[in-house]
Design a protein around this motif. Structure first.
Motif, mmCIF file in Angstrom:
data_model
loop_
_atom_site.group_PDB
_atom_site.id
_atom_site.type_symbol
_atom_site.label_atom_id
_atom_site.label_comp_id
_atom_site.label_asym_id
_atom_site.label_seq_id
_atom_site.Cartn_x
_atom_site.Cartn_y
_atom_site.Cartn_z
ATOM 1 N N CYS A 14 3.245 -20.633 5.105
ATOM 2 C CA CYS A 14 2.824 -20.160 6.431
ATOM 3 C C CYS A 14 1.302 -20.145 6.485
ATOM 4 N N SER A 15 0.743 -20.525 7.634
ATOM 5 C CA SER A 15 -0.714 -20.604 7.729
ATOM 6 C C SER A 15 -1.150 -20.626 9.189
ATOM 7 N N GLY A 16 -2.474 -20.523 9.373
ATOM 8 C CA GLY A 16 -3.047 -20.643 10.705
ATOM 9 C C GLY A 16 -3.540 -19.329 11.271
ATOM 10 N N LYS A 17 -3.752 -19.326 12.579
ATOM 11 C CA LYS A 17 -4.242 -18.131 13.252
ATOM 12 C C LYS A 17 -3.190 -17.033 13.157
ATOM 13 N N ALA A 18 -3.660 -15.808 12.973
ATOM 14 C CA ALA A 18 -2.715 -14.712 12.786
ATOM 15 C C ALA A 18 -3.283 -13.405 13.321
ATOM 16 N N THR A 19 -2.377 -12.523 13.673
ATOM 17 C CA THR A 19 -2.722 -11.151 14.065
ATOM 18 C C THR A 19 -2.034 -10.204 13.106
ATOM 19 N N ILE A 20 -2.771 -9.207 12.634
ATOM 20 C CA ILE A 20 -2.231 -8.223 11.695
ATOM 21 C C ILE A 20 -2.412 -6.838 12.301
ATOM 22 N N ILE A 21 -1.333 -6.099 12.437
ATOM 23 C CA ILE A 21 -1.393 -4.730 12.956
ATOM 24 C C ILE A 21 -1.039 -3.780 11.822
ATOM 25 N N VAL A 22 -1.943 -2.860 11.516
ATOM 26 C CA VAL A 22 -1.759 -1.921 10.407
ATOM 27 C C VAL A 22 -1.320 -0.561 10.952
ATOM 28 N N TYR A 23 -0.324 0.027 10.271
ATOM 29 C CA TYR A 23 0.228 1.315 10.681
ATOM 30 C C TYR A 23 0.152 2.315 9.537
ATOM 31 N N ASP A 24 0.113 3.603 9.899
ATOM 32 C CA ASP A 24 0.241 4.656 8.907
ATOM 33 C C ASP A 24 1.696 4.700 8.437
ATOM 34 N N SER B 261 -7.100 -13.267 11.891
ATOM 35 C CA SER B 261 -7.546 -14.228 10.886
ATOM 36 C C SER B 261 -7.340 -15.627 11.432
ATOM 37 N N ASP B 262 -8.330 -16.482 11.232
ATOM 38 C CA ASP B 262 -8.207 -17.872 11.658
ATOM 39 C C ASP B 262 -7.537 -18.735 10.602
ATOM 40 N N GLY B 263 -7.377 -18.190 9.392
ATOM 41 C CA GLY B 263 -6.831 -19.007 8.311
ATOM 42 C C GLY B 263 -5.946 -18.224 7.370
ATOM 43 N N LEU B 264 -5.012 -17.462 7.911
ATOM 44 C CA LEU B 264 -4.096 -16.732 7.050
ATOM 45 C C LEU B 264 -3.209 -17.719 6.298
ATOM 46 N N GLU B 265 -2.941 -17.444 5.042
ATOM 47 C CA GLU B 265 -2.080 -18.326 4.252
ATOM 48 C C GLU B 265 -1.263 -17.502 3.278
ATOM 49 N N SER C 94 0.843 -1.196 0.000
ATOM 50 C CA SER C 94 0.000 0.000 0.000
ATOM 51 C C SER C 94 0.876 1.244 0.000
ATOM 52 N N ASP C 95 0.356 2.325 -0.583
ATOM 53 C CA ASP C 95 1.060 3.610 -0.528
ATOM 54 C C ASP C 95 0.825 4.307 0.802
ATOM 55 N N GLN C 96 -0.268 3.941 1.464
ATOM 56 C CA GLN C 96 -0.676 4.639 2.678
ATOM 57 C C GLN C 96 -0.383 3.858 3.963
ATOM 58 N N TYR C 97 -0.421 2.523 3.874
ATOM 59 C CA TYR C 97 -0.306 1.697 5.075
ATOM 60 C C TYR C 97 0.835 0.686 4.968
ATOM 61 N N LYS C 98 1.279 0.238 6.139
ATOM 62 C CA LYS C 98 2.184 -0.905 6.248
ATOM 63 C C LYS C 98 1.664 -1.773 7.387
ATOM 64 N N ALA C 99 2.191 -2.980 7.510
ATOM 65 C CA ALA C 99 1.623 -3.891 8.508
ATOM 66 C C ALA C 99 2.680 -4.825 9.084
ATOM 67 N N LYS C 100 2.408 -5.254 10.312
ATOM 68 C CA LYS C 100 3.157 -6.341 10.937
ATOM 69 C C LYS C 100 2.229 -7.547 11.015
ATOM 70 N N ILE C 101 2.769 -8.699 10.661
ATOM 71 C CA ILE C 101 1.965 -9.928 10.623
ATOM 72 C C ILE C 101 2.585 -10.958 11.557
ATOM 73 N N PHE C 102 1.764 -11.505 12.452
ATOM 74 C CA PHE C 102 2.195 -12.566 13.357
ATOM 75 C C PHE C 102 1.351 -13.803 13.042
ATOM 76 N N VAL C 103 1.995 -14.886 12.627
ATOM 77 C CA VAL C 103 1.257 -16.081 12.234
ATOM 78 C C VAL C 103 1.781 -17.287 13.001
ATOM 79 N N ASP C 104 0.891 -18.226 13.297
ATOM 80 C CA ASP C 104 1.220 -19.352 14.171
ATOM 81 C C ASP C 104 2.206 -20.347 13.575
ATOM 82 N N THR D 4 2.296 -10.987 -0.002
ATOM 83 C CA THR D 4 1.575 -10.759 1.238
ATOM 84 C C THR D 4 0.136 -11.269 1.173
ATOM 85 N N PRO D 5 -0.426 -11.732 2.285
ATOM 86 C CA PRO D 5 -1.827 -12.159 2.322
ATOM 87 C C PRO D 5 -2.791 -10.995 2.506
ATOM 88 N N LEU D 6 -2.282 -9.767 2.425
ATOM 89 C CA LEU D 6 -3.111 -8.570 2.563
ATOM 90 C C LEU D 6 -3.282 -7.921 1.192
#
Length: 227
Positions: A46-56, A68-72, A29-39, A93-95
């Motif tokens: 990579c797959s499974g439960k995950a947390t995604i934190i989006v930043y400006d 997400s319960d099924g990030l892949e 994205s031009d506006q956002y970036k993210a950190k991804i934590f996946v199980d 990226t899965p986003l």
């Protein structure tokens, strides 16, 4: 002392079992970036439960947190998930970021497994709202989770399109527009049926003034697919 050692060992095991693989998504994205934590990451997947934190991207301010319960997503042969904070490529990226409803704001779709037709990728869709927040959208999530992967976005016509398939010889594309309440509605569709000999039957439907206008055309298969 012995009890303390045992307690620390148990604590270490517990923390290790909860360890997550960490990734950066800075190029989606031009506006956002993210950190991804996946199980789970095994081999190049990579797959499974995950947390995604989006930043400006400009201010580094945290915008929103998603689950997400099924990030892949997949990794290249040279990427090692165990190294931590591995940066994912733009199309890796899965986003998916984009203006899905054509209101000028960047929206977000997050992979939620393979719930689509023929086990194709499926996505939870969030539309941008006031104060840089994202709200879940059930209509677009349904379109992105029950068909052949993520819907297409056409900025020129301000339409999104889903794709459906039934076996080898039946393909259907449905185009959606948005009404005044920002709800998608079917505007037109195209069916391509190549189940009879070397003929492709193309059925086009468009809603005009509340009525369905339907046309049927037949083409030789070699002519149709070489257009």
């Amino acid at each position: 002392m012995k009890s303390l050692i045992i307690f620390c060992s148990i604590l270490l095991i517990a923390n290790t079992s909860k360890a997550q693989f960490k990734f950066l998504a800075n190029n989606s994205s031009d506006q956002y970036k993210a950190k991804i934590f996946v199980d789970k990451c095994e081999g190049n997947a990579c797959s499974g439960k995950a947390t995604i934190i989006v930043y400006d991207k400009v201010t580094d301010r945290e915008i929103d947190t998603f689950h997400s319960d099924g990030l892949e997503f997949g990794l290249t042969e040279t990427q090692n998930a165990k190294l931590g904070w591995l940066e994912l490529g733009k199309y890796q990226t899965p986003l998916i970021f984009g203006d899905f409803n054509f209101d000028g704001l960047e929206d977000l779709a997050i992979r939620n497994g393979n719930k689509g037709a023929y086990s194709s990728p499926s996505y939870d869709v969030y539309l941008a709202a006031a104060e840089n927040k994202f709200l879940p959208n059930s209509e677009l999530t349904k379109l992105a989770s029950e068909n052949l992967g993520m819907f297409d976005v056409d900025k020129k016509t301000k339409q999104i399109a889903i794709h459906q398939k039934d076996g080898c010889c039946f393909d259907k594309t449905i185009n959606y527009k948005f009404d005044a309440k920002n709800i998608p509605y079917e505007d037109s569709s195209v069916i391509e049926d190549s189940s009879i000999a070397d003929i492709v039957t193309v059925i086009t439907q468009k809603i005009v003034d509340g009525k369905i206008k339907r046309t049927v055309q037949k083409f030789k298969m070699k002519d149709y697919y070489n257009q």
